[in-house]
Design a protein around this motif. Structure first.
Motif, PDB file in Angstrom:
ATOM      1  N   THR A 174       0.840  -1.210   0.000  1.00 22.21           N
ATOM      2  CA  THR A 174       0.000   0.000   0.000  1.00 22.21           C
ATOM      3  C   THR A 174       0.868   1.250   0.000  1.00 22.21           C
ATOM      4  O   THR A 174       2.070   1.179   0.233  1.00 22.21           O
ATOM      5  CB  THR A 174      -0.911   0.052   1.254  1.00 22.21           C
ATOM      6  OG1 THR A 174      -0.077   0.099   2.417  1.00 22.21           O
ATOM      7  CG2 THR A 174      -1.836  -1.139   1.333  1.00 22.21           C
ATOM      8  N   ALA A 175       0.206   2.384  -0.227  1.00 21.47           N
ATOM      9  CA  ALA A 175       0.919   3.661  -0.162  1.00 21.47           C
ATOM     10  C   ALA A 175       0.780   4.211   1.255  1.00 21.47           C
ATOM     11  O   ALA A 175      -0.225   3.981   1.911  1.00 21.47           O
ATOM     12  CB  ALA A 175       0.323   4.641  -1.158  1.00 21.47           C
ATOM     13  N   GLY A 176       1.775   4.943   1.701  1.00 22.48           N
ATOM     14  CA  GLY A 176       1.695   5.502   3.050  1.00 22.48           C
ATOM     15  C   GLY A 176       1.984   6.977   3.050  1.00 22.48           C
ATOM     16  O   GLY A 176       2.894   7.458   3.700  1.00 22.48           O
ATOM     17  N   ARG A 177       1.164   7.683   2.289  1.00 20.57           N
ATOM     18  CA  ARG A 177       1.374   9.130   2.227  1.00 20.57           C
ATOM     19  C   ARG A 177       0.818   9.775   3.483  1.00 20.57           C
ATOM     20  O   ARG A 177      -0.365   9.669   3.773  1.00 20.57           O
ATOM     21  CB  ARG A 177       0.686   9.714   0.995  1.00 20.57           C
ATOM     22  CG  ARG A 177       1.446   9.411  -0.275  1.00 20.57           C
ATOM     23  CD  ARG A 177       0.673   9.854  -1.475  1.00 20.57           C
ATOM     24  NE  ARG A 177      -0.590   9.137  -1.594  1.00 20.57           N
ATOM     25  CZ  ARG A 177      -1.705   9.663  -2.055  1.00 20.57           C
ATOM     26  NH1 ARG A 177      -1.733  10.927  -2.400  1.00 20.57           N
ATOM     27  NH2 ARG A 177      -2.789   8.936  -2.158  1.00 20.57           N
ATOM     28  N   MET A 178       1.679  10.445   4.221  1.00 17.30           N
ATOM     29  CA  MET A 178       1.249  11.023   5.494  1.00 17.30           C
ATOM     30  C   MET A 178       0.896  12.502   5.354  1.00 17.30           C
ATOM     31  O   MET A 178       0.781  13.200   6.349  1.00 17.30           O
ATOM     32  CB  MET A 178       2.362  10.874   6.541  1.00 17.30           C
ATOM     33  CG  MET A 178       2.543   9.482   7.074  1.00 17.30           C
ATOM     34  SD  MET A 178       1.381   9.065   8.390  1.00 17.30           S
ATOM     35  CE  MET A 178       2.194   9.783   9.808  1.00 17.30           C
ATOM     36  N   HIS A 179       0.729  12.983   4.121  1.00 18.82           N
ATOM     37  CA  HIS A 179       0.539  14.432   3.973  1.00 18.82           C
ATOM     38  C   HIS A 179      -0.707  14.925   4.692  1.00 18.82           C
ATOM     39  O   HIS A 179      -0.692  15.969   5.320  1.00 18.82           O
ATOM     40  CB  HIS A 179       0.541  14.846   2.497  1.00 18.82           C
ATOM     41  CG  HIS A 179      -0.599  14.258   1.721  1.00 18.82           C
ATOM     42  ND1 HIS A 179      -0.831  12.907   1.670  1.00 18.82           N
ATOM     43  CD2 HIS A 179      -1.575  14.832   0.996  1.00 18.82           C
ATOM     44  CE1 HIS A 179      -1.910  12.689   0.926  1.00 18.82           C
ATOM     45  NE2 HIS A 179      -2.363  13.838   0.509  1.00 18.82           N
ATOM     46  N   THR A 180      -1.782  14.171   4.601  1.00 21.54           N
ATOM     47  CA  THR A 180      -2.890  14.489   5.507  1.00 21.54           C
ATOM     48  C   THR A 180      -3.316  13.211   6.176  1.00 21.54           C
ATOM     49  O   THR A 180      -3.492  12.173   5.531  1.00 21.54           O
ATOM     50  CB  THR A 180      -4.125  15.101   4.810  1.00 21.54           C
ATOM     51  OG1 THR A 180      -4.668  14.113   3.932  1.00 21.54           O
ATOM     52  CG2 THR A 180      -3.806  16.359   4.041  1.00 21.54           C
ATOM     53  N   LYS A 181      -3.440  13.277   7.476  1.00 21.34           N
ATOM     54  CA  LYS A 181      -3.758  12.095   8.254  1.00 21.34           C
ATOM     55  C   LYS A 181      -5.137  11.556   7.890  1.00 21.34           C
ATOM     56  O   LYS A 181      -5.324  10.356   7.736  1.00 21.34           O
ATOM     57  CB  LYS A 181      -3.697  12.454   9.743  1.00 21.34           C
ATOM     58  CG  LYS A 181      -3.673  11.232  10.618  1.00 21.34           C
ATOM     59  CD  LYS A 181      -3.758  11.601  12.085  1.00 21.34           C
ATOM     60  CE  LYS A 181      -5.155  11.351  12.590  1.00 21.34           C
ATOM     61  NZ  LYS A 181      -5.316  11.732  13.986  1.00 21.34           N
TER      62      LYS A 181
END
Ligand SMILES: Nc1nc2c(ncn2[C@@H]2O[C@H](COP(=O)(O)OP(=O)(O)O)[C@@H](O)[C@H]2O)c(=O)[nH]1
Ligand SMILES: [Mg+2]
Length: 288
Positions: A174-181
């Motif tokens: 999966t992707a784990g983009r933390m830019h917005t929770k």
């Protein structure tokens, strides 16, 4: 300077028990094991009726305490049904690399044609290619769609494929983009729901990858992902670096998540089942 050399110096140069304890406290804080564990060890040392503390006393007391907060638990692979490993974690922690290691690890006991991998990190084209390359090299099928497509749709496809091929193991990247929770949490919950709805009689393990070099921020990551879905185990990556991964102690204390595997390099075979005694020895550098 490593902990061991600092310890040795400390024990040979420091005569007063109070001084020694102060300096041990500093060393323990640097090991990222969290303030709770540090103070528990310090308190135990202070309470000790001995006039002076030897290095052996210190390692015995700290090993006992550290052991309480380290739980090892590998996902059990159920026979005769689909086992799903959902890989989660912030970008760059080592999800895709760790998945490749696990394909190799499980292919000792599961035929390769019964293993499927899903490229649900659709955000970056390179991420899909990276997983496809591993799949090719390791001889397992990778279910992927175009860059930018809906990760939920990839997971749905992969589940269908796993069922029609009667696969034993499906590993989902999966992707784990933390830019917005809130975006991250929603996306993960959606994937989790799609699995719950479409996976039939299967066994799901959600594995959070934590990068040992992240330090205290790793606890925050674990909190955010736990808010989204229940996490069953940790894959601690990059333990081959300078970092020893003491951060898994506060994660277990706060969230109760056990550790399943350690990643110790970039090659497929750089994988170990987590062993708490060995981990403590490495943390305190007792073996070398
Ligand atoms: N030294 C070391 N590097 C690792 C380890 N696991 C992953 N990496 C590296 O970390 C970087 C990011 O890994 P990747 O699997 O792409 O992370 P992802 O974004 O979470 O999928 C890559 O350069 C990997 O080679 C490990 O256990 N040790
Ligand atoms: Mg990746």
């Amino acid at each position: 300077m490593g902990i061991l050399s600092s310890l040795k110096k400390l024990f040979s140069n420091t005569s007063s028990k109070d001084d020694l304890i102060d300096q041990l406290e500093e060393l323990l804080i640097q090991a990222d094991i969290g303030t709770k564990t540090t103070y528990e060890i310090i308190e135990a040392l202070e309470k000790s009726s001995k006039k002076s503390i030897s290095m052996e006393d210190f390692t015995a007391i700290s090993t006992d305490i550290l052991q309480k907060y380290l739980k090892s638990q590998q996902p059990t692979i159920a026979q005769g049904k689909l086992n799903i490993l959902l890989f989660l974690g912030v970008n760059g922690v080592g999800k895709t690399t760790s998945i490749a290691k696990l394909i190799q690890y499980y292919s000792n006991s599961i035929p390769k044609e019964k293993i499927i991998v899903a490229a649900a990190d659709t955000f970056r084209a390179a991420a899909i290619e990276q997983l496809e390359k591993h799949g090719e090299r390791l001889g397992v099928r990778v279910v992927a769609q175009q860059h930018g497509s809906d990760p939920g749709a990839v997971v749905f496809d992969a589940l269908q494929s796993a069922q029609s091929k009667q696969a034993d193991l499906l590993i989902i990247d999966t992707a784990g983009r933390m830019h917005t929770k809130s975006h991250l949490v929603k996306e993960l919950q959606k994937i989790d729901k799609i699995i719950a709805k479409n996976a039939g009689e299967s066994k799901l393990n959600r594995i959070l990858v934590i990068d040992a070099t992240t330090g205290q921020n790793a606890l925050r990551q674990a909190e955010v992902f736990s808010e989204a879905v229940e996490i069953d185990g940790i894959f601690l990556s990059k333990v081959d670096s300078h970092a020893k991964g003491g951060i898994i102690l506060p994660i277990f204390q706060e969230l109760g998540i056990p550790v399943a595997f350690l990643g110790k390099g970039e090659k497929y075979e750089d994988l170990e089942e987590f062993d708490s005694a060995k981990f403590i020895n490495n943390l305190l550098e007792l073996d070398n």
